[in-house]
Structures are given as C-alpha cells and as structure tokens.
Write a protein that holds these residues in place. Sequence first.
Motif, PDB file in Angstrom:
ATOM      1  N   MET A   1     -16.196 -34.545  11.434  1.00  0.00           N
ATOM      2  CA  MET A   1     -15.941 -35.824  12.059  1.00  0.00           C
ATOM      3  C   MET A   1     -17.117 -36.710  11.720  1.00  0.00           C
ATOM      4  O   MET A   1     -18.232 -36.260  11.861  1.00  0.00           O
ATOM      5  CB  MET A   1     -15.846 -35.600  13.552  1.00  0.00           C
ATOM      6  N   PRO A   2     -17.057 -37.846  11.309  1.00  0.00           N
ATOM      7  CA  PRO A   2     -15.888 -38.681  11.035  1.00  0.00           C
ATOM      8  C   PRO A   2     -15.303 -38.403   9.646  1.00  0.00           C
ATOM      9  O   PRO A   2     -15.962 -37.835   8.791  1.00  0.00           O
ATOM     10  CB  PRO A   2     -16.463 -40.096  11.102  1.00  0.00           C
ATOM     11  N   HIS A   3     -14.069 -38.856   9.461  1.00  0.00           N
ATOM     12  CA  HIS A   3     -13.383 -38.694   8.182  1.00  0.00           C
ATOM     13  C   HIS A   3     -13.189 -40.072   7.549  1.00  0.00           C
ATOM     14  O   HIS A   3     -12.728 -40.997   8.215  1.00  0.00           O
ATOM     15  CB  HIS A   3     -12.007 -38.057   8.397  1.00  0.00           C
ATOM     16  N   PHE A   4     -13.526 -40.178   6.269  1.00  0.00           N
ATOM     17  CA  PHE A   4     -13.288 -41.389   5.485  1.00  0.00           C
ATOM     18  C   PHE A   4     -12.406 -40.986   4.317  1.00  0.00           C
ATOM     19  O   PHE A   4     -12.805 -40.175   3.480  1.00  0.00           O
ATOM     20  CB  PHE A   4     -14.609 -41.990   4.986  1.00  0.00           C
ATOM     21  N   ILE A   5     -11.199 -41.519   4.287  1.00  0.00           N
ATOM     22  CA  ILE A   5     -10.216 -41.146   3.270  1.00  0.00           C
ATOM     23  C   ILE A   5      -9.866 -42.396   2.486  1.00  0.00           C
ATOM     24  O   ILE A   5      -9.363 -43.377   3.046  1.00  0.00           O
ATOM     25  CB  ILE A   5      -8.954 -40.547   3.916  1.00  0.00           C
ATOM     26  N   MET A   6     -10.154 -42.370   1.197  1.00  0.00           N
ATOM     27  CA  MET A   6      -9.894 -43.526   0.355  1.00  0.00           C
ATOM     28  C   MET A   6      -8.648 -43.292  -0.483  1.00  0.00           C
ATOM     29  O   MET A   6      -8.603 -42.382  -1.311  1.00  0.00           O
ATOM     30  CB  MET A   6     -11.079 -43.811  -0.569  1.00  0.00           C
ATOM     31  N   ASP A   7      -7.620 -44.095  -0.243  1.00  0.00           N
ATOM     32  CA  ASP A   7      -6.447 -44.140  -1.112  1.00  0.00           C
ATOM     33  C   ASP A   7      -6.714 -45.237  -2.132  1.00  0.00           C
ATOM     34  O   ASP A   7      -7.276 -46.292  -1.789  1.00  0.00           O
ATOM     35  CB  ASP A   7      -5.187 -44.493  -0.322  1.00  0.00           C
TER      36      ASP A   7
ATOM     37  N   HIS B   1      -7.905 -48.643  -0.341  1.00  0.00           N
ATOM     38  CA  HIS B   1      -7.822 -48.727   1.117  1.00  0.00           C
ATOM     39  C   HIS B   1      -8.525 -47.510   1.701  1.00  0.00           C
ATOM     40  O   HIS B   1      -8.191 -46.379   1.356  1.00  0.00           O
ATOM     41  CB  HIS B   1      -6.376 -48.779   1.618  1.00  0.00           C
ATOM     42  N   VAL B   2      -9.501 -47.764   2.558  1.00  0.00           N
ATOM     43  CA  VAL B   2     -10.224 -46.686   3.225  1.00  0.00           C
ATOM     44  C   VAL B   2      -9.707 -46.570   4.652  1.00  0.00           C
ATOM     45  O   VAL B   2      -9.659 -47.557   5.389  1.00  0.00           O
ATOM     46  CB  VAL B   2     -11.748 -46.946   3.227  1.00  0.00           C
ATOM     47  N   PHE B   3      -9.317 -45.346   5.003  1.00  0.00           N
ATOM     48  CA  PHE B   3      -8.900 -45.026   6.362  1.00  0.00           C
ATOM     49  C   PHE B   3     -10.027 -44.219   6.994  1.00  0.00           C
ATOM     50  O   PHE B   3     -10.408 -43.175   6.465  1.00  0.00           O
ATOM     51  CB  PHE B   3      -7.627 -44.184   6.360  1.00  0.00           C
ATOM     52  N   ALA B   4     -10.570 -44.712   8.093  1.00  0.00           N
ATOM     53  CA  ALA B   4     -11.620 -43.976   8.798  1.00  0.00           C
ATOM     54  C   ALA B   4     -11.058 -43.478  10.123  1.00  0.00           C
ATOM     55  O   ALA B   4     -10.392 -44.217  10.841  1.00  0.00           O
ATOM     56  CB  ALA B   4     -12.823 -44.873   9.032  1.00  0.00           C
ATOM     57  N   HIS B   5     -11.320 -42.226  10.407  1.00  0.00           N
ATOM     58  CA  HIS B   5     -10.920 -41.607  11.675  1.00  0.00           C
ATOM     59  C   HIS B   5     -12.201 -41.114  12.324  1.00  0.00           C
ATOM     60  O   HIS B   5     -12.865 -40.216  11.784  1.00  0.00           O
ATOM     61  CB  HIS B   5      -9.953 -40.451  11.427  1.00  0.00           C
ATOM     62  N   ILE B   6     -12.558 -41.725  13.450  1.00  0.00           N
ATOM     63  CA  ILE B   6     -13.822 -41.422  14.100  1.00  0.00           C
ATOM     64  C   ILE B   6     -13.597 -41.082  15.567  1.00  0.00           C
ATOM     65  O   ILE B   6     -12.568 -41.443  16.145  1.00  0.00           O
ATOM     66  CB  ILE B   6     -14.825 -42.593  13.959  1.00  0.00           C
TER      67      ILE B   6
ATOM     68  N   PHE C   1     -10.306 -41.011  17.340  1.00  0.00           N
ATOM     69  CA  PHE C   1      -9.827 -39.764  17.913  1.00  0.00           C
ATOM     70  C   PHE C   1     -10.119 -39.814  19.403  1.00  0.00           C
ATOM     71  O   PHE C   1     -11.157 -40.319  19.821  1.00  0.00           O
ATOM     72  CB  PHE C   1     -10.616 -38.571  17.361  1.00  0.00           C
ATOM     73  N   GLU C   2      -9.247 -39.258  20.217  1.00  0.00           N
ATOM     74  CA  GLU C   2      -9.515 -39.119  21.651  1.00  0.00           C
ATOM     75  C   GLU C   2     -10.295 -37.827  21.869  1.00  0.00           C
ATOM     76  O   GLU C   2      -9.879 -36.761  21.405  1.00  0.00           O
ATOM     77  CB  GLU C   2      -8.211 -39.049  22.438  1.00  0.00           C
ATOM     78  N   LYS C   3     -11.393 -37.908  22.581  1.00  0.00           N
ATOM     79  CA  LYS C   3     -12.203 -36.716  22.852  1.00  0.00           C
ATOM     80  C   LYS C   3     -11.394 -35.643  23.569  1.00  0.00           C
ATOM     81  O   LYS C   3     -11.534 -34.453  23.294  1.00  0.00           O
ATOM     82  CB  LYS C   3     -13.424 -37.090  23.692  1.00  0.00           C
ATOM     83  N   ASP C   4     -10.538 -36.060  24.493  1.00  0.00           N
ATOM     84  CA  ASP C   4      -9.779 -35.101  25.294  1.00  0.00           C
ATOM     85  C   ASP C   4      -8.758 -34.307  24.483  1.00  0.00           C
ATOM     86  O   ASP C   4      -8.387 -33.197  24.882  1.00  0.00           O
ATOM     87  CB  ASP C   4      -9.060 -35.818  26.436  1.00  0.00           C
ATOM     88  N   THR C   5      -8.286 -34.849  23.377  1.00  0.00           N
ATOM     89  CA  THR C   5      -7.256 -34.156  22.601  1.00  0.00           C
ATOM     90  C   THR C   5      -7.782 -33.590  21.288  1.00  0.00           C
ATOM     91  O   THR C   5      -7.037 -32.922  20.563  1.00  0.00           O
ATOM     92  CB  THR C   5      -6.080 -35.107  22.298  1.00  0.00           C
ATOM     93  N   TYR C   6      -9.042 -33.818  20.974  1.00  0.00           N
ATOM     94  CA  TYR C   6      -9.619 -33.319  19.715  1.00  0.00           C
ATOM     95  C   TYR C   6     -10.044 -31.867  19.881  1.00  0.00           C
ATOM     96  O   TYR C   6     -10.597 -31.472  20.906  1.00  0.00           O
ATOM     97  CB  TYR C   6     -10.823 -34.169  19.307  1.00  0.00           C
TER      98      TYR C   6
ATOM     99  N   ARG D   1     -12.430 -25.734  15.116  1.00  0.00           N
ATOM    100  CA  ARG D   1     -12.595 -24.279  15.215  1.00  0.00           C
ATOM    101  C   ARG D   1     -13.791 -23.882  16.074  1.00  0.00           C
ATOM    102  O   ARG D   1     -13.725 -22.899  16.808  1.00  0.00           O
ATOM    103  CB  ARG D   1     -12.723 -23.708  13.807  1.00  0.00           C
ATOM    104  N   THR D   2     -14.874 -24.648  15.975  1.00  0.00           N
ATOM    105  CA  THR D   2     -16.059 -24.269  16.744  1.00  0.00           C
ATOM    106  C   THR D   2     -15.870 -24.462  18.248  1.00  0.00           C
ATOM    107  O   THR D   2     -16.652 -23.952  19.038  1.00  0.00           O
ATOM    108  CB  THR D   2     -17.299 -25.081  16.295  1.00  0.00           C
ATOM    109  N   MET D   3     -14.827 -25.184  18.629  1.00  0.00           N
ATOM    110  CA  MET D   3     -14.560 -25.416  20.045  1.00  0.00           C
ATOM    111  C   MET D   3     -13.683 -24.340  20.675  1.00  0.00           C
ATOM    112  O   MET D   3     -13.468 -24.350  21.893  1.00  0.00           O
ATOM    113  CB  MET D   3     -13.876 -26.793  20.212  1.00  0.00           C
ATOM    114  N   LEU D   4     -13.171 -23.417  19.866  1.00  0.00           N
ATOM    115  CA  LEU D   4     -12.298 -22.352  20.384  1.00  0.00           C
ATOM    116  C   LEU D   4     -13.077 -21.287  21.135  1.00  0.00           C
ATOM    117  O   LEU D   4     -14.182 -21.015  20.912  1.00  0.00           O
ATOM    118  CB  LEU D   4     -11.500 -21.708  19.247  1.00  0.00           C
TER     119      LEU D   4
END
Length: 114
Positions: free
Chosen positions: A1-7, A61-66, A103-108, A111-114
């Motif tokens: 996290m965060p993710h930067f995806i460039m199309d 186009h850059v899509f950022a998910h933070i 991203f919503e903290k409550d729904t994110y 693997r390290t959170m398991l």
Amino acid sequence: MPHFIMDCSQSILESHKEEFILEQIHRTAYSAGLFEEGDIKVRLNPYKKFLVGNKADPFIHVFAHIMQGRTTEQKAELSKQMVSMLSTMFPDIRNIAMNISDFEKDTYCNRTML
C-alpha cells in the motif's frame, strides 16, 4: 500500500524504458511525503489496442489506491505532481491524467494481518 497503476498506450514505451517510468512514478509518489518508500507499489499496463475519443490517440492514466486518511488537498497535490512529471517526460502526449481512490481501513486486509 499504496498502489500506483499506470495504464498507457504501448507507443509511449518508445520514448522511455518501462523501468525508468516505474522509477519516476515511485520517486514522485515518495516525494509527496505521504508514504513510506518501502510501501509504494508501482505497476504499468501498456495497451496495444485502445480508443480515446474514438481515436487511437496515445494516453497515460495513473490510478492510485491509497489508505484513507489523507486530505483532499494532499491527494490533489499528489495528482498535480504526478501529471506534471509525466507531462514533462511525455511532452507530445495530450491525454495524461490521474485519479486517487481511498481504501477503507476497516475493510482492508493483507496477509500480515491474518
């Protein structure tokens, strides 16, 4: 996290190598001061077939998910910095844009959170 995806259109890779583009996106994201460097993830998706306004005009186009928690002003500044950097790298590309979603903290979960 965060993710930067460039199309982008495949043709932009004629100007710069993929690795260099990924490095510049990473550098710009890190320089915003919003993320730890080791947390930034960057990916690139080149497209051979696409339409922009019903034409085969090159695009980026850059899509950022933070993770939520940054202000609208911080996200707007990050978008401006990224589009500015890409516009400098690709002065002949008219279609350059970025958007940021939270991203919503409550729904994110990862693997390290398991």
